[in-house]
Design an enzyme around this catalytic site. Structure first.
Site, PDB file in Angstrom:
ATOM      1  N   HIS A   1       1.205  -1.858   0.098  1.00  0.00           N
ATOM      2  CA  HIS A   1      -0.093   0.334   0.463  1.00  0.00           C
ATOM      3  C   HIS A   1       0.976   0.896  -0.049  1.00  0.00           C
ATOM      4  O   HIS A   1       2.281   1.053   0.295  1.00  0.00           O
ATOM      5  CB  HIS A   1      -1.410  -0.089   0.880  1.00  0.00           C
ATOM      6  CG  HIS A   1      -0.207  -0.009   2.613  1.00  0.00           C
ATOM      7  ND1 HIS A   1       0.339  -1.075   2.565  1.00  0.00           N
ATOM      8  CD2 HIS A   1      -0.268   0.781   3.472  1.00  0.00           C
ATOM      9  CE1 HIS A   1       0.761  -1.080   4.035  1.00  0.00           C
ATOM     10  NE2 HIS A   1       0.257   0.491   4.795  1.00  0.00           N
TER      11      HIS A   1
ATOM     12  N   HIS B   1       1.605   3.568   2.146  1.00  0.00           N
ATOM     13  CA  HIS B   1       1.853   4.418   2.976  1.00  0.00           C
ATOM     14  C   HIS B   1       3.456   4.509   3.034  1.00  0.00           C
ATOM     15  O   HIS B   1       4.400   3.817   2.783  1.00  0.00           O
ATOM     16  CB  HIS B   1       1.629   3.768   4.299  1.00  0.00           C
ATOM     17  CG  HIS B   1       0.166   4.609   4.798  1.00  0.00           C
ATOM     18  ND1 HIS B   1      -0.796   3.862   5.247  1.00  0.00           N
ATOM     19  CD2 HIS B   1      -0.623   5.075   4.470  1.00  0.00           C
ATOM     20  CE1 HIS B   1      -1.933   4.570   5.573  1.00  0.00           C
ATOM     21  NE2 HIS B   1      -1.716   5.656   5.306  1.00  0.00           N
TER      22      HIS B   1
ATOM     23  N   ASP C   1       6.178   4.573   4.757  1.00  0.00           N
ATOM     24  CA  ASP C   1       6.569   3.635   5.752  1.00  0.00           C
ATOM     25  C   ASP C   1       7.067   2.166   5.041  1.00  0.00           C
ATOM     26  O   ASP C   1       7.452   1.274   5.146  1.00  0.00           O
ATOM     27  CB  ASP C   1       6.739   3.204   7.235  1.00  0.00           C
ATOM     28  CG  ASP C   1       4.980   2.598   7.458  1.00  0.00           C
ATOM     29  OD1 ASP C   1       4.139   2.656   6.867  1.00  0.00           O
ATOM     30  OD2 ASP C   1       5.153   2.099   8.044  1.00  0.00           O
ATOM     31  N   HIS C   2       5.869   2.143   3.727  1.00  0.00           N
ATOM     32  CA  HIS C   2       6.004   0.231   2.962  1.00  0.00           C
ATOM     33  C   HIS C   2       6.965   1.430   1.790  1.00  0.00           C
ATOM     34  O   HIS C   2       7.110  -0.032   0.845  1.00  0.00           O
ATOM     35  CB  HIS C   2       5.082   0.002   3.040  1.00  0.00           C
ATOM     36  CG  HIS C   2       4.205  -0.611   4.140  1.00  0.00           C
ATOM     37  ND1 HIS C   2       4.933  -1.821   4.711  1.00  0.00           N
ATOM     38  CD2 HIS C   2       4.134   0.370   5.031  1.00  0.00           C
ATOM     39  CE1 HIS C   2       3.491  -1.526   6.312  1.00  0.00           C
ATOM     40  NE2 HIS C   2       3.482  -0.599   6.308  1.00  0.00           N
TER      41      HIS C   2
ATOM     42  N   HIS D   1      -7.107  -0.999   5.079  1.00  0.00           N
ATOM     43  CA  HIS D   1      -6.801  -0.229   5.839  1.00  0.00           C
ATOM     44  C   HIS D   1      -7.346   1.142   6.002  1.00  0.00           C
ATOM     45  O   HIS D   1      -8.178   1.661   5.364  1.00  0.00           O
ATOM     46  CB  HIS D   1      -5.288  -0.288   5.869  1.00  0.00           C
ATOM     47  CG  HIS D   1      -4.040   0.391   6.610  1.00  0.00           C
ATOM     48  ND1 HIS D   1      -4.346   0.152   7.621  1.00  0.00           N
ATOM     49  CD2 HIS D   1      -3.131   1.101   5.507  1.00  0.00           C
ATOM     50  CE1 HIS D   1      -3.692   0.981   7.711  1.00  0.00           C
ATOM     51  NE2 HIS D   1      -2.306   1.134   6.904  1.00  0.00           N
TER      52      HIS D   1
ATOM     53  N   ASP E   1      -0.994  -3.947   5.874  1.00  0.00           N
ATOM     54  CA  ASP E   1      -1.579  -3.070   7.006  1.00  0.00           C
ATOM     55  C   ASP E   1      -2.751  -3.490   6.517  1.00  0.00           C
ATOM     56  O   ASP E   1      -2.965  -3.608   5.639  1.00  0.00           O
ATOM     57  CB  ASP E   1      -0.919  -1.556   7.168  1.00  0.00           C
ATOM     58  CG  ASP E   1       0.397  -1.670   7.131  1.00  0.00           C
ATOM     59  OD1 ASP E   1       1.655  -2.543   7.448  1.00  0.00           O
ATOM     60  OD2 ASP E   1       0.935  -0.625   8.001  1.00  0.00           O
TER      61      ASP E   1
ATOM     62  N   HIS F   1       5.936  -5.471  11.726  1.00  0.00           N
ATOM     63  CA  HIS F   1       5.275  -4.498  11.423  1.00  0.00           C
ATOM     64  C   HIS F   1       5.536  -3.805  12.805  1.00  0.00           C
ATOM     65  O   HIS F   1       3.874  -3.387  13.098  1.00  0.00           O
ATOM     66  CB  HIS F   1       3.911  -4.458  10.698  1.00  0.00           C
ATOM     67  CG  HIS F   1       3.850  -3.320  10.629  1.00  0.00           C
ATOM     68  ND1 HIS F   1       3.341  -1.952  11.139  1.00  0.00           N
ATOM     69  CD2 HIS F   1       3.986  -1.801   8.976  1.00  0.00           C
ATOM     70  CE1 HIS F   1       2.172  -1.284  10.965  1.00  0.00           C
ATOM     71  NE2 HIS F   1       3.820  -1.571   9.570  1.00  0.00           N
TER      72      HIS F   1
END
Length: 364
Positions: free
Chosen positions: A62, A64, A66-67, A182, A253, A313
Site C-alpha cells: 500500500h 503509506h 513506511d512501505h 486499512h 497493513d 510491523h
C-alpha cells in the site's frame, strides 16, 4: 529448490536504530522478490547477506510512506551498481494504482536515469478497502509521459469470481494479490509454488520392457506413449504422486480482510506473515488506525489453518528485553498473546535480518 524469507525491516511508521521500516525478501533459485520498501531498505540490503542487484520483482502492499519511500533510492542504487554494458531483464513492480506515477515523478524530478528497464503493474483497489472518506479516484494520475526505461505495465482489476488479482503465472509459481482493509487500500500477496511431477517408477518401467531413454522424458512431462508392441503407457501408470508446492502469504497493513479472497488463498499456507502493530490491550486503537494486534493476526491464522505464523510491523515502543527503556514494552508480550489465541501453537516474532528457511515438501 531452495527458498527462504529474510526480514529487512520489521518496524512500523519509521526506521529506528533497532528496527528498519517494512521490507522483506523471498529468495528462490538466486532471484530476490522484495515485498515493501520502506525508507532505508537499501541500507538494510547492504547489511544483510542479500544482493539488491538480484531483485527481479518488487511488491508494494500500500502507499503509506513506511512501505514504499525507499523505492526510488533503491532503484537508483541498483542502477549505480549495474554495468551499462550488461543487459538486465526488466524489474517487475506490482502495487496499488498511483505507484507508477510516483516512481516516474520521483525519477523525473531528480533527473535520475536508470541503466535497466522496469515495468509497473498497478492494482485497481475497490472502495470497500478503506473508509469512504479516504478512498480516492486516482484517474488524475494518468499521464502520457513515459520514462525511457519504463516498459508499459498492466492495469490489474479484481477478478470477481476468484476475488483476487493474478500477477504471475508461470511454470513454477503462481502469485496473486488479495484485498485488505486499512486507512487506505492495502493488499496481501500469495506466492505459491506449483506442484511438481512425482518420480518415475523405474522398476515398473523395466518390468514393462522400457529402458532408460527419451520415453522416460516424455512420461515425466505428462505425455502418453505407445510402445512398439502396442502397449500404451500413461504417465499416471508409472509416476509417483505429485509433490505439493510451498505456499507463502504476506499481508500488508490491515485491520481485516475484504471478501473471501484472502481466506481462500491463505488456506493451509506454510507461512503467513501478518502485522501486529499494537498489543491486544490496544485493540480498539489498532482498529481505529487500520491495524492489527496479535490476537487478530492469530485468529486469521487459525481460520486459515496456516502452519506457521510470523508477526511483524511492530510499533517502535515494543523492544527486545535488553533494550527496554522508559515507556517501552517487552516485544515478547506480543508473542505470548498470539500463542494464547492459537492454543499454544508457536508464533515467531520477526527481527531485522532474520532468515526463515521454507523447506520443500515431500510426496504425500
Amino acid at each position: 529448490m531452495s527458498m527462504d524469507i529474510t526480514f529487512l525491516g520489521t518496524g512500523s511508521a519509521y526506521p529506528s536504530p533497532t528496527r528498519g521500516a517494512s521490507a522483506l525478501v523471498i529468495r528462490s533459485e538466486g532471484e530476490c522478490w522484495l515485498f515493501d520498501c520502506g525508507e532505508g531498505t537499501q541500507t538494510q540490503f547492504m547489511k544483510s547477506h542479500l544482493k539488491a542487484g538480484r531483485i527481479t520483482k518488487i511488491f508494494i502492499t500500500h502507499l503509506h510512506g513506511d512501505h514504499f519511500f525507499g523505492l526510488p533510492g533503491l532503484l537508483c542504487t541498483i542502477s549505480l551498481q549495474s554495468s551499462s554494458t550488461t543487459s538486465k531483464q526488466p524489474v517487475d513492480i506490482y502495487g496499488p494504482l498511483g505507484l507508477r506515477n510516483f516512481i516516474w515523478r520521483t525519477l523525473e524530478l531528480s533527473h535520475s536515469q536508470l541503466l535497466f528497464p522496469y515495468v509497473v503493474h498497478e492494482l485497481v483497489p475497490t472502495p470497500d478497502q478503506c473508509p469512504a472518506e479516504e478512498f480516492k479516484e486516482l484517474s488524475y494520475f494518468d499521464r502520457d509521459e513515459v520514462s525511457s526505461k519504463e516498459v508499459q505495465g498492466r492495469t490489474l482489476h479484481l477478478d470477481p469470481v476468484e476475488n483476487s488479482y493474478t500477477l504471475v503465472n508461470n511454470q513454477q509459481f503462481v502469485m496473486k494479490a488479495f484485498r485488505l482493509f486499512h486507512r487506505i487500500p492495502s493488499f496481501g500477496f500469495l506466492v505459491e509454488e506449483k506442484q511438481r511431477t512425482g518420480k518415475l517408477n523405474a522398476r515398473k518401467l523395466k518390468d514393462l520392457g522400457v529402458q532408460p531413454g527419451p520415453i522416460y522424458g516424455k512420461l515425466k512431462n505428462g505425455v502418453t506413449v505407445v510402445l512398439e508392441n502396442g502397449v500404451t503407457i500413461s504417465p499416471s501408470d508409472v509416476l509417483d504422486e505429485p509433490i505439493p508446492g510451498r505456499k507463502i502469504c504476506i499481508l500488508g497493513d490491515c485491520s481485516g480482510v475484504v471478501g473471501d479472497g484472502a481466506m481462500k488463498l491463505c488456506y493451509e499456507a506454510d507461512l503467513l506473515v501478518h502485522e501486529a502493530t499494537l498489543d491486544d490491550t490496544q485493540m480498539d486503537k489498532a482498529k481505529e488506525h487500520g491495524h492489527s494486534t496479535p490476537k487478530m493476526a492469530a485468529d486469521f491464522a487459525k481460520l486459515c489453518k496456516v502452519k506457521k505464523l510470523v508477526l511483524t510491523h511492530f510499533s517502535q515502543r515494543y523492544k527486545p528485553a535488553g533494550q527496554i527503556g522508559e515507556g517501552d514494552i517487552d516485544v515478547t508480550e506480543l508473542k505470548r498473546q498470539a500463542e494464547s489465541a492459537l492454543d499454544g501453537q508457536e508464533v515467531t516474532l520477526a527481527e531485522d535480518f532474520m532468515t526463515i528457511d521454507i523447506p520443500g515438501k515431500k510426496q504425500k
